[in-house]
Design a protein around this motif. Structure first.
Motif, PDB file in Angstrom:
ATOM      1  N   THR A 183     -52.975  20.808  22.241  1.00  0.00           N
ATOM      2  CA  THR A 183     -52.122  19.857  21.533  1.00  0.00           C
ATOM      3  C   THR A 183     -51.172  19.098  22.438  1.00  0.00           C
ATOM      4  O   THR A 183     -50.598  18.088  22.026  1.00  0.00           O
ATOM      5  N   GLY A 184     -50.970  19.576  23.666  1.00  0.00           N
ATOM      6  CA  GLY A 184     -50.011  18.940  24.560  1.00  0.00           C
ATOM      7  C   GLY A 184     -48.579  19.338  24.296  1.00  0.00           C
ATOM      8  O   GLY A 184     -47.669  18.843  24.965  1.00  0.00           O
ATOM      9  N   GLN A 185     -48.324  20.217  23.332  1.00  0.00           N
ATOM     10  CA  GLN A 185     -46.967  20.636  23.004  1.00  0.00           C
ATOM     11  C   GLN A 185     -46.384  21.482  24.133  1.00  0.00           C
ATOM     12  O   GLN A 185     -47.063  22.348  24.692  1.00  0.00           O
ATOM     13  N   SER A 186     -45.126  21.214  24.470  1.00  0.00           N
ATOM     14  CA  SER A 186     -44.453  21.994  25.494  1.00  0.00           C
ATOM     15  C   SER A 186     -44.186  23.411  24.999  1.00  0.00           C
ATOM     16  O   SER A 186     -44.096  23.655  23.797  1.00  0.00           O
ATOM     17  N   VAL A 187     -44.064  24.321  25.960  1.00  0.00           N
ATOM     18  CA  VAL A 187     -43.826  25.726  25.643  1.00  0.00           C
ATOM     19  C   VAL A 187     -42.484  26.161  26.229  1.00  0.00           C
ATOM     20  O   VAL A 187     -42.280  26.061  27.445  1.00  0.00           O
ATOM     21  N   LEU A 188     -41.574  26.580  25.368  1.00  0.00           N
ATOM     22  CA  LEU A 188     -40.331  27.192  25.806  1.00  0.00           C
ATOM     23  C   LEU A 188     -40.612  28.673  26.020  1.00  0.00           C
ATOM     24  O   LEU A 188     -41.005  29.369  25.080  1.00  0.00           O
ATOM     25  N   VAL A 189     -40.454  29.139  27.241  1.00  0.00           N
ATOM     26  CA  VAL A 189     -40.748  30.533  27.568  1.00  0.00           C
ATOM     27  C   VAL A 189     -39.453  31.334  27.510  1.00  0.00           C
ATOM     28  O   VAL A 189     -38.480  30.987  28.193  1.00  0.00           O
ATOM     29  N   ALA A 190     -39.430  32.370  26.689  1.00  0.00           N
ATOM     30  CA  ALA A 190     -38.212  33.138  26.452  1.00  0.00           C
ATOM     31  C   ALA A 190     -38.449  34.625  26.677  1.00  0.00           C
ATOM     32  O   ALA A 190     -39.565  35.135  26.511  1.00  0.00           O
ATOM     33  N   LEU A 245     -52.740  34.812  30.314  1.00  0.00           N
ATOM     34  CA  LEU A 245     -52.505  34.237  28.993  1.00  0.00           C
ATOM     35  C   LEU A 245     -51.134  34.655  28.502  1.00  0.00           C
ATOM     36  O   LEU A 245     -50.705  35.798  28.707  1.00  0.00           O
ATOM     37  N   LEU A 246     -50.467  33.717  27.851  1.00  0.00           N
ATOM     38  CA  LEU A 246     -49.128  33.959  27.323  1.00  0.00           C
ATOM     39  C   LEU A 246     -49.174  33.862  25.805  1.00  0.00           C
ATOM     40  O   LEU A 246     -49.681  32.876  25.258  1.00  0.00           O
ATOM     41  N   LEU A 247     -48.658  34.870  25.129  1.00  0.00           N
ATOM     42  CA  LEU A 247     -48.591  34.832  23.676  1.00  0.00           C
ATOM     43  C   LEU A 247     -47.469  33.897  23.247  1.00  0.00           C
ATOM     44  O   LEU A 247     -46.335  34.006  23.728  1.00  0.00           O
ATOM     45  N   ALA A 248     -47.779  32.971  22.347  1.00  0.00           N
ATOM     46  CA  ALA A 248     -46.788  32.013  21.877  1.00  0.00           C
ATOM     47  C   ALA A 248     -46.925  31.825  20.372  1.00  0.00           C
ATOM     48  O   ALA A 248     -47.974  32.110  19.795  1.00  0.00           O
ATOM     49  N   PHE A 249     -45.846  31.361  19.746  1.00  0.00           N
ATOM     50  CA  PHE A 249     -45.882  31.058  18.323  1.00  0.00           C
ATOM     51  C   PHE A 249     -45.103  29.787  18.052  1.00  0.00           C
ATOM     52  O   PHE A 249     -44.255  29.368  18.857  1.00  0.00           O
ATOM     53  N   ARG A 250     -45.382  29.169  16.919  1.00  0.00           N
ATOM     54  CA  ARG A 250     -44.722  27.933  16.536  1.00  0.00           C
ATOM     55  C   ARG A 250     -43.637  28.242  15.504  1.00  0.00           C
ATOM     56  O   ARG A 250     -43.932  28.600  14.368  1.00  0.00           O
ATOM     57  N   PRO A 251     -42.355  28.091  15.863  1.00  0.00           N
ATOM     58  CA  PRO A 251     -41.265  28.354  14.913  1.00  0.00           C
ATOM     59  C   PRO A 251     -41.093  27.188  13.938  1.00  0.00           C
ATOM     60  O   PRO A 251     -41.696  26.126  14.087  1.00  0.00           O
ATOM     61  N   ASP A 252     -40.235  27.396  12.958  1.00  0.00           N
ATOM     62  CA  ASP A 252     -39.976  26.327  11.987  1.00  0.00           C
ATOM     63  C   ASP A 252     -39.154  25.198  12.585  1.00  0.00           C
ATOM     64  O   ASP A 252     -39.371  24.020  12.271  1.00  0.00           O
ATOM     65  N   ALA A 253     -38.203  25.528  13.461  1.00  0.00           N
ATOM     66  CA  ALA A 253     -37.334  24.501  14.044  1.00  0.00           C
ATOM     67  C   ALA A 253     -36.716  25.008  15.337  1.00  0.00           C
ATOM     68  O   ALA A 253     -36.491  26.208  15.501  1.00  0.00           O
ATOM     69  N   VAL A 254     -36.460  24.063  16.240  1.00  0.00           N
ATOM     70  CA  VAL A 254     -35.782  24.371  17.500  1.00  0.00           C
ATOM     71  C   VAL A 254     -34.738  23.291  17.736  1.00  0.00           C
ATOM     72  O   VAL A 254     -35.032  22.095  17.616  1.00  0.00           O
ATOM     73  N   GLY A 267     -43.032  30.730  23.891  1.00  0.00           N
ATOM     74  CA  GLY A 267     -43.833  31.691  24.619  1.00  0.00           C
ATOM     75  C   GLY A 267     -43.024  32.939  24.906  1.00  0.00           C
ATOM     76  O   GLY A 267     -41.853  32.851  25.302  1.00  0.00           O
ATOM     77  N   LEU A 268     -43.617  34.103  24.700  1.00  0.00           N
ATOM     78  CA  LEU A 268     -42.933  35.378  24.915  1.00  0.00           C
ATOM     79  C   LEU A 268     -43.296  35.908  26.296  1.00  0.00           C
ATOM     80  O   LEU A 268     -44.443  36.280  26.555  1.00  0.00           O
TER      81      LEU A 268
END
Length: 288
Positions: A183-190, A245-254, A267-268
């Motif tokens: 999708t090209g969406q950026s990943v915030l790694v936390a 591989l990094l596990l990631a999820f899409r939150p409702d809002a950031v 990304g976790l």
């Protein structure tokens, strides 16, 4: 008399404009849609065709070129305030740079490089110029951003999901270019402790520092448990792990700095990010 093949001209400009828009998106670091980039490039290609037709040659005027770049950028990225102006200026800069390189190659190899709407150099030379410019400018801009002081900027972040929220600080790192290849969406790694408060109860019992090291197995367990998360696996590379591989999820809002961000994946990280420093995440949002 110069013969111009409309189909070749359209295809060539479609490729060049797409590369310029993609480079603009990569350098700004904000999420983007490849379909929208292609739509913007298509508008640019249509304009290039009109600019060489005898009936509409007047459209090749410099001011009109600048004016047409506005809807091209808007189609590709949207009218987002602040970020749109920066992307438009960067798109102009990259376009002028590519035009200068193409003109230089034309003079170097003896092609007709007169200032006309249609640059008379070979398609192969022009595509090689565009590819070289893409990689060189990407490296140059990233290097400038990496060593230009932006790496030390720490911003407040708030992530919301299913009525819960978590707040933490993130380092704006323009060298951090991790994104979803689909999708090209950026990943915030936390770090996991930063987002643990918003994880559903079923996920909290399954997601640990150890299980994050086996993301394929973990994502299957989470899906079976119906954890209520929109999960993705993001490929990335590190010195010790070239294919991970990094596990990631899409939150409702950031929100970042109190402003709602575009669509981001969280990304976790399986290992600590901050190592005692005053932040718990990495984000690439240099235009905020």
């Amino acid at each position: 008399m110069t013969v111009v093949y409309i189909d070749s001209l359209f295809t060539l400009n479609l490729i060049l404009d797409y590369l310029l828009l993609l480079l603009t998106a990569r350098l700004t670091g904000l999420p983007f849609s490849r379909k929208r980039l292609l739509a913007g490039a298509a508008l640019g290609a249509c304009y290039a065709v009109l600019a060489v037709l005898p009936q509409t040659r007047w459209m090749a005027a410099a001011l009109l070129k600048c004016a047409v770049s506005v809807p091209i950028t808007a189609i590709a990225f949207g009218w987002r305030r602040g970020g749109f102006i920066r992307r438009l200026i960067l798109f102009w800069t990259l376009s002028f740079t590519l035009a200068g390189l193409a003109l230089g190659f034309g003079l170097l190899f003896g092609h007709d490089a007169r200032p006309t709407p249609y640059i008379h150099i070979s398609v192969r030379a022009l595509l090689l110029t565009a590819a070289a410019a893409y990689f060189v400018l990407t490296a140059a801009f990233k290097g400038f951003a990496r060593y230009g002081g932006a790496r030390s900027r720490i911003v407040p972040v708030r992530v919301s999901h299913n009525g819960k929220s978590a707040a933490f600080d993130a380092l704006v790192d323009t060298g951090h270019t991790l994104s979803d290849p689909m999708t090209g969406q950026s990943v915030l790694v936390a770090d996991l402790p930063c987002v643990m408060p918003i994880l559903p109860g079923g996920a909290r019992a399954l997601v640990t520092a150890d299980t994050l090291k086996e993301p394929i197995e973990l994502i299957e367990r989470l899906r079976l448990a119906d954890a209520g998360l929109k999960l993705r696996l993001i490929p990335y590379r590190t010195v010790g792990s070239p294919n991970s591989l990094l596990l990631a999820f899409r939150p409702d809002a950031v929100t970042v700095c109190g402003r709602k961000s575009g669509p981001l994946l969280i990304g976790l990280s399986p290992t600590p990010i901050s190592e005692g420093k005053p932040y718990g995440a990495l984000v690439n949002l240099p235009t905020l």
